[in-house]
Design an enzyme around this catalytic site. Structure first.
Site, short mmCIF file in Angstrom:
data_model
loop_
_atom_site.label_atom_id
_atom_site.label_comp_id
_atom_site.label_asym_id
_atom_site.label_seq_id
_atom_site.Cartn_x
_atom_site.Cartn_y
_atom_site.Cartn_z
N LYS A 79 0.85 -1.20 0.00
CA LYS A 79 0.00 0.00 0.00
C LYS A 79 0.88 1.25 0.00
O LYS A 79 1.92 1.27 0.69
CB LYS A 79 -0.92 -0.02 1.24
CG LYS A 79 -1.94 1.11 1.28
CD LYS A 79 -2.87 0.99 2.50
CE LYS A 79 -3.93 2.07 2.52
NZ LYS A 79 -4.84 1.97 3.67
N SER A 160 -9.86 2.30 2.61
CA SER A 160 -8.91 2.98 1.77
C SER A 160 -7.93 2.04 1.05
O SER A 160 -7.31 2.46 0.07
CB SER A 160 -8.10 3.98 2.59
OG SER A 160 -7.33 3.33 3.58
N SER A 184 -10.31 0.04 6.94
CA SER A 184 -9.70 0.10 5.60
C SER A 184 -9.04 -1.18 5.10
O SER A 184 -8.63 -1.23 3.94
CB SER A 184 -8.68 1.21 5.54
OG SER A 184 -9.33 2.42 5.26
N1 GLN Z 1 -13.32 4.78 5.78
C1 GLN Z 1 -12.78 5.23 7.03
C2 GLN Z 1 -12.35 6.66 6.92
O1 GLN Z 1 -12.54 7.22 5.91
C3 GLN Z 1 -11.66 4.34 7.47
C4 GLN Z 1 -10.41 4.60 6.76
C5 GLN Z 1 -9.29 3.77 7.23
O2 GLN Z 1 -9.48 2.78 7.95
N2 GLN Z 1 -8.10 4.21 6.90
O3 GLN Z 1 -11.81 7.20 7.82
#
Ligand code: GLN
Length: 494
Positions: A79, A160, A184
């Site tokens: 990532k 994400s 995410s």
């Molecule tokens: N979708 C969540 C956010 O936008 C979680 C994102 C994540 O876990 N990095 O914060």
């Protein structure tokens, strides 16, 4: 013959060790697959040389009769939130475009030390803020999945870690690293029919992982099955003196400890997760999961996590608060992009850099975070949210008096189409409703594919465990995996 790119981490590791194929053949097969999948936009940078170098080291070691490292010759996707020495790391943001870290993150360094190679850096929501990959400054990742009704709507791979989920599901890599702040790893895994585990907060070092919300950020593994998650996580985890919140505890041999026999385990089903308006298919999948863990020998009981409904509001105060502080460092002086309009002074340079460098979602969170931390509002929002976080953690502690693990759906829906929710931040935030509570409590949790919805799209089941009980989570995941027999995969159109 099975294509090499159909093999996961365990099969590749064992095949390279046993001489069934060379690491070079594996690296060639995967780098070729990556180079032909540009349409998915999963990779921001391709690093075939890195993968080939690791393959050569593995093949040379084997030729000499040396013992092979745990992941010798296994190529991985990383990532883009992980700093990789000399290889661009952008966190999906323009503000870091061109930033080549002079150091390697502790997690990726561990993987290289274990003999793995890097196929490239995976696209993601900007600074890991998002649930659909649409906040990436480099274009959204497309899910390899399509609805079975013949519509060709482009779907989100989740976020994400959407580059990671798409790449694993499309067989561009056997496994990938992800990070999970509020879901995410788990939500994209659920959307793409793969497995993903977020370990206990502190298991994986945050050193060299570009920060979003430091008290929540945690790296983890995304792979095609539970065993591969165990193998990869084992190499990622471990104490790191460079991260003050790193857990100083030995990393168990999770792969060796895998067992799908759940006899004697009590699995709780939190009644507050039965949300109004939850699609019937999600409800049915959950019930199916309950039957599966019972079949594996577990006792299932209803439990209560009474503060669940406050988890999302608390998360969307705490995460932006920490983000606004962490992202203050992007000032156009120290990293990446700088915008220096003619005659601008220092303040104007900061403003122009941040205005052009950050995307809308990032700006929204910086503004919310700054607001909730400002004098006069701090107690009303930030302090209150921290108290709620304590109550949520206490809910789980109470539940552990009655059960060992929890079983829930991973997400409230299957993958949605790109653009379907991007105008409505609240609808987007609701995606995290089942994943955020365990993040706030720092608990290990994983998503495994449970089945397909009416439109042929994957749905995931989530297992949440006590702090440090990744083994319990993986074992319940394995029991579900064996019973779900999930074999569906997206047909290549890219
Ligand atoms: N979708 C969540 C956010 O936008 C979680 C994102 C994540 O876990 N990095 O914060």
């Amino acid at each position: 013959m099975t294509e090499l790119t159909d093999l996961g981490v365990r099969a590749l590791r064992d095949g390279i060790r046993g001489g069934e194929f060379s690491a070079r053949e594996v690296a060639d097969a995967y780098t070729d697959q990556v180079s032909r999948a540009k349409e998915l936009n999963a990779f921001l940078v391709e690093t075939p040389d890195h993968a080939l170098a690791a393959a050569k080291a593995a093949d040379d070691a084997r030729a000499k009769g040396d013992t092979l490292a745990p992941l010798a010759g296994v190529p991985l996707g990383i990532k883009d939130l992980f700093c990789t020495k000399g290889v661009e790391a952008t966190a999906g943001s323009h503000i870091l475009e061109g930033f080549k870290p002079p150091y390697e993150s502790s997690v990726s360094q561990r993987l290289w030390d274990a003999g793995a190679g890097m196929l490239g850096k995976l696209n993601m929501d900007q600074f890991a803020m998002g649930s659909s990959n649409e906040t990436s400054a480099f274009g959204n990742v497309k899910s390899p999945w399509r609805r079975s009704d013949g519509g060709n709507a482009v779907l989100t791979p989740g976020g994400s870690s959407g580059g990671s989920s798409a790449a694993v599901a499309a067989r561009l890599c056997p496994a990938a690293t992800g990070t999970d702040t509020g879901g995410s790893i788990r939500q994209p895994a659920s959307f793409t029919g793969i497995s993903g585990i977020k370990p206990t907060y502190g298991r994986c070092s945050r050193w060299g992982v570009i920060a979003f919300a430091s008290s929540l950020d945690q790296a983890g593994a995304m792979a095609r099955d539970v065993t591969d998650c165990a193998i990869l996580l084992e190499q990622m985890a471990g104490f790191d003196p460079k991260d003050a919140t790193s857990l100083d505890a030995p990393v168990p041999n999770w792969e060796a400890g895998l067992s799908s026999d759940l006899k004697g385990k009590r699995i709780g089903v939190p009644k507050e997760y039965r949300m109004d308006g939850m699609p019937a298919e999600i409800e049915a999948l959950w019930q199916q999961g309950i039957d599966w863990v019972k079949d594996a020998g577990a006792e299932v009981l209803e439990v209560s996590l009474p503060h669940t409904k406050y988890a999302l509001p608390a998360y969307y105060i705490i995460a932006p608060a920490e983000a606004s502080s962490n992202l203050a460092r992007y000032d156009g002086v120290r990293y990446g992009q700088r915008d220096l309009p003619d005659g601008a002074n220092l303040q104007e340079m900061y403003a122009a850099t941040r205005d052009h460098g950050f995307g809308d979602e990032v700006k929204r969170r910086v503004i919310i975070g700054t607001y909730v931390l400002s004098a006069g509002f701090y107690d009303a929002y930030y302090t209150q949210a921290q108290k709620v976080r304590t109550l949520i953690a206490r809910d789980f502690d109470m539940a552990w008096q009655d059960c060992d693990l929890l079983l829930t759906p991973t997400a409230p829906s299957a993958a949605f189409g790109l653009g379907e929710k991007s105008d409505d931040p609240i609808a987007m935030y609701l995606n995290d409703v089942f994943t955020v509570p365990s993040s706030l409590a720092g608990l290990p949790a994983m998503s495994v594919p449970g089945g397909l919805d009416k439109q042929g799209l994957p749905l995931g089941l989530q297992v949440i465990g006590k702090a440090m009980d990744e083994q319990g989570v993986l074992n319940a995941g394995l029991a579900l995996e064996e019973r779900a027999g999930f074999r569906a995969r997206p047909e290549a159109w890219w």
